[in-house]
Design a protein around this motif. Sequence first.
Motif, mmCIF file in Angstrom:
data_model
loop_
_atom_site.group_PDB
_atom_site.id
_atom_site.type_symbol
_atom_site.label_atom_id
_atom_site.label_comp_id
_atom_site.label_asym_id
_atom_site.label_seq_id
_atom_site.Cartn_x
_atom_site.Cartn_y
_atom_site.Cartn_z
ATOM 1 N N PHE A 112 5.503 -9.506 -12.456
ATOM 2 C CA PHE A 112 4.175 -9.101 -12.458
ATOM 3 C C PHE A 112 4.036 -9.548 -10.683
ATOM 4 O O PHE A 112 5.234 -9.367 -9.476
ATOM 5 C CB PHE A 112 3.645 -10.877 -12.705
ATOM 6 C CG PHE A 112 3.790 -10.354 -13.975
ATOM 7 C CD1 PHE A 112 2.523 -10.064 -14.912
ATOM 8 C CD2 PHE A 112 4.032 -11.197 -14.917
ATOM 9 C CE1 PHE A 112 1.936 -10.423 -16.373
ATOM 10 C CE2 PHE A 112 3.980 -11.368 -16.786
ATOM 11 C CZ PHE A 112 3.002 -10.675 -17.165
ATOM 12 N N ASP A 113 2.868 -8.820 -10.019
ATOM 13 C CA ASP A 113 2.803 -9.269 -8.575
ATOM 14 C C ASP A 113 2.022 -10.425 -8.723
ATOM 15 O O ASP A 113 2.184 -10.484 -9.716
ATOM 16 C CB ASP A 113 1.649 -7.992 -8.448
ATOM 17 C CG ASP A 113 1.798 -6.578 -8.053
ATOM 18 O OD1 ASP A 113 3.051 -6.562 -7.848
ATOM 19 O OD2 ASP A 113 1.200 -6.538 -7.800
ATOM 20 N N VAL A 114 2.264 -11.072 -7.889
ATOM 21 C CA VAL A 114 1.623 -12.591 -7.704
ATOM 22 C C VAL A 114 1.314 -12.794 -6.169
ATOM 23 O O VAL A 114 0.960 -12.019 -5.303
ATOM 24 C CB VAL A 114 3.529 -13.212 -6.673
ATOM 25 C CG1 VAL A 114 3.176 -12.885 -5.857
ATOM 26 C CG2 VAL A 114 2.974 -14.631 -6.879
ATOM 27 N N CYS A 115 -0.435 -13.491 -6.977
ATOM 28 C CA CYS A 115 -1.196 -14.249 -5.641
ATOM 29 C C CYS A 115 -1.036 -15.733 -5.742
ATOM 30 O O CYS A 115 -0.435 -15.783 -6.541
ATOM 31 C CB CYS A 115 -2.357 -13.477 -6.613
ATOM 32 S SG CYS A 115 -3.048 -14.712 -7.320
ATOM 33 N N ILE A 180 12.689 -0.141 -14.240
ATOM 34 C CA ILE A 180 11.896 -2.036 -13.908
ATOM 35 C C ILE A 180 10.270 -1.893 -13.534
ATOM 36 O O ILE A 180 10.027 -0.966 -13.161
ATOM 37 C CB ILE A 180 12.696 -2.261 -12.535
ATOM 38 C CG1 ILE A 180 13.520 -3.055 -12.843
ATOM 39 C CG2 ILE A 180 11.797 -4.581 -12.297
ATOM 40 C CD1 ILE A 180 14.781 -3.430 -14.165
ATOM 41 N N ALA A 181 9.381 -2.425 -14.198
ATOM 42 C CA ALA A 181 8.088 -2.304 -14.986
ATOM 43 C C ALA A 181 8.032 -2.977 -13.096
ATOM 44 O O ALA A 181 7.987 -4.734 -13.478
ATOM 45 C CB ALA A 181 7.636 -2.336 -15.621
ATOM 46 N N ALA A 182 6.778 -2.516 -12.422
ATOM 47 C CA ALA A 182 6.602 -3.259 -11.563
ATOM 48 C C ALA A 182 4.963 -3.723 -11.993
ATOM 49 O O ALA A 182 4.311 -2.793 -11.031
ATOM 50 C CB ALA A 182 6.271 -2.588 -9.634
ATOM 51 N N LEU A 183 4.877 -4.567 -12.502
ATOM 52 C CA LEU A 183 2.996 -4.711 -12.908
ATOM 53 C C LEU A 183 2.784 -5.581 -11.810
ATOM 54 O O LEU A 183 2.619 -5.835 -11.151
ATOM 55 C CB LEU A 183 3.026 -5.552 -14.123
ATOM 56 C CG LEU A 183 4.805 -5.619 -15.257
ATOM 57 C CD1 LEU A 183 4.310 -6.726 -16.251
ATOM 58 C CD2 LEU A 183 3.658 -4.183 -16.105
ATOM 59 N N ARG A 184 1.562 -4.545 -11.795
ATOM 60 C CA ARG A 184 0.288 -5.097 -10.828
ATOM 61 C C ARG A 184 -0.231 -6.539 -11.106
ATOM 62 O O ARG A 184 -1.732 -6.251 -10.570
ATOM 63 C CB ARG A 184 -0.552 -3.676 -10.054
ATOM 64 C CG ARG A 184 0.158 -2.827 -9.587
ATOM 65 C CD ARG A 184 -0.611 -1.277 -9.499
ATOM 66 N NE ARG A 184 0.080 -0.559 -9.227
ATOM 67 C CZ ARG A 184 0.427 -0.291 -7.437
ATOM 68 N NH1 ARG A 184 0.285 -1.487 -7.104
ATOM 69 N NH2 ARG A 184 1.372 0.381 -6.624
ATOM 70 N N GLU A 185 -0.409 -6.388 -12.554
ATOM 71 C CA GLU A 185 -1.036 -7.404 -12.974
ATOM 72 C C GLU A 185 -0.381 -8.545 -12.631
ATOM 73 O O GLU A 185 0.382 -8.608 -12.165
ATOM 74 C CB GLU A 185 -0.470 -7.650 -14.805
ATOM 75 C CG GLU A 185 -1.811 -6.975 -15.129
ATOM 76 C CD GLU A 185 -1.261 -5.248 -15.412
ATOM 77 O OE1 GLU A 185 -2.177 -4.586 -16.609
ATOM 78 O OE2 GLU A 185 0.201 -4.882 -15.179
ATOM 79 N N THR A 186 -1.625 -9.817 -11.578
ATOM 80 C CA THR A 186 -0.460 -10.948 -10.815
ATOM 81 C C THR A 186 -0.288 -12.397 -11.886
ATOM 82 O O THR A 186 -1.726 -12.983 -13.132
ATOM 83 C CB THR A 186 -1.957 -12.107 -9.914
ATOM 84 O OG1 THR A 186 -3.103 -11.335 -10.442
ATOM 85 C CG2 THR A 186 -1.877 -9.736 -8.925
ATOM 86 N N VAL A 187 0.461 -12.870 -11.504
ATOM 87 C CA VAL A 187 0.804 -14.145 -11.246
ATOM 88 C C VAL A 187 0.308 -14.874 -10.628
ATOM 89 O O VAL A 187 -0.179 -13.843 -9.709
ATOM 90 C CB VAL A 187 2.211 -14.681 -12.242
ATOM 91 C CG1 VAL A 187 2.780 -14.375 -13.405
ATOM 92 C CG2 VAL A 187 2.871 -14.253 -10.970
#
Length: 230
Positions: A112-115, A180-187
């Motif tokens: 996931f992306d991270v914030c 590899i899936a580089a998801l834009r949804e964030t954890v």
Amino acid sequence: MTISVIIPTLNEETVLAQTLAHTEALGFDDIIIVDGGSTDRTVQLAEAYCMHTPTARIITAPQGRARQMNEGAKAGKGDTLLFLHADTQLPGDAGKIIASALADPKVKGGRFDVCFDHPSMWGITIGLFMNWRSRLSRIATGDQAIFVRRQVFEQLGGFSDIPLMEDIDFSKRLKRAGRIAALRETVTTSFRRWEQQGPLRTILLMWTLRFLYWIGISPRRLNNFYETIR
């Protein structure tokens, strides 16, 4: 698709209960907490949680995030493994997001992306940089909640038994296995490490460690360096 969530812990009493409560609500097939010898109330909190959560259990493993995650993978029942830090919370539809990403058989895993939970320019800037770097390099860090097909994880031999950079090492091997899936949804992960040592000092430390790793310094030597200056 079944998904096992693997959560390695070591003295995480301040954040674990919140992460477990949040993760339970997401409906994963099982949650494996792997403790590496906590001396605070982490184990008691995990045991209390497992008593009322049929899909969760706690096991122990020798200290070391790589060792703990490998043991958790063995204990999990899912055909997809999701490795989650104890101070990180997934998006509400994480299961569906992962299933959608892995619907493509060419995709072997992802992140996931991270914030950060710290609403500051430092937190926003560091998160943006981490996501950009990861998307460009296809290398993930543990903060980004790495997930992988079990079969691929086993073929790669799991995480290497090293004290640092186990996530970087695994990501490098994973991207050679396929997409590899580089998801834009964030954890959302804790900013506590950056707050404890100061954002700028922590950035310089992380860059130094990654550069030394890139030029071939072993993770065990890096760990000694990290422990000395931390």
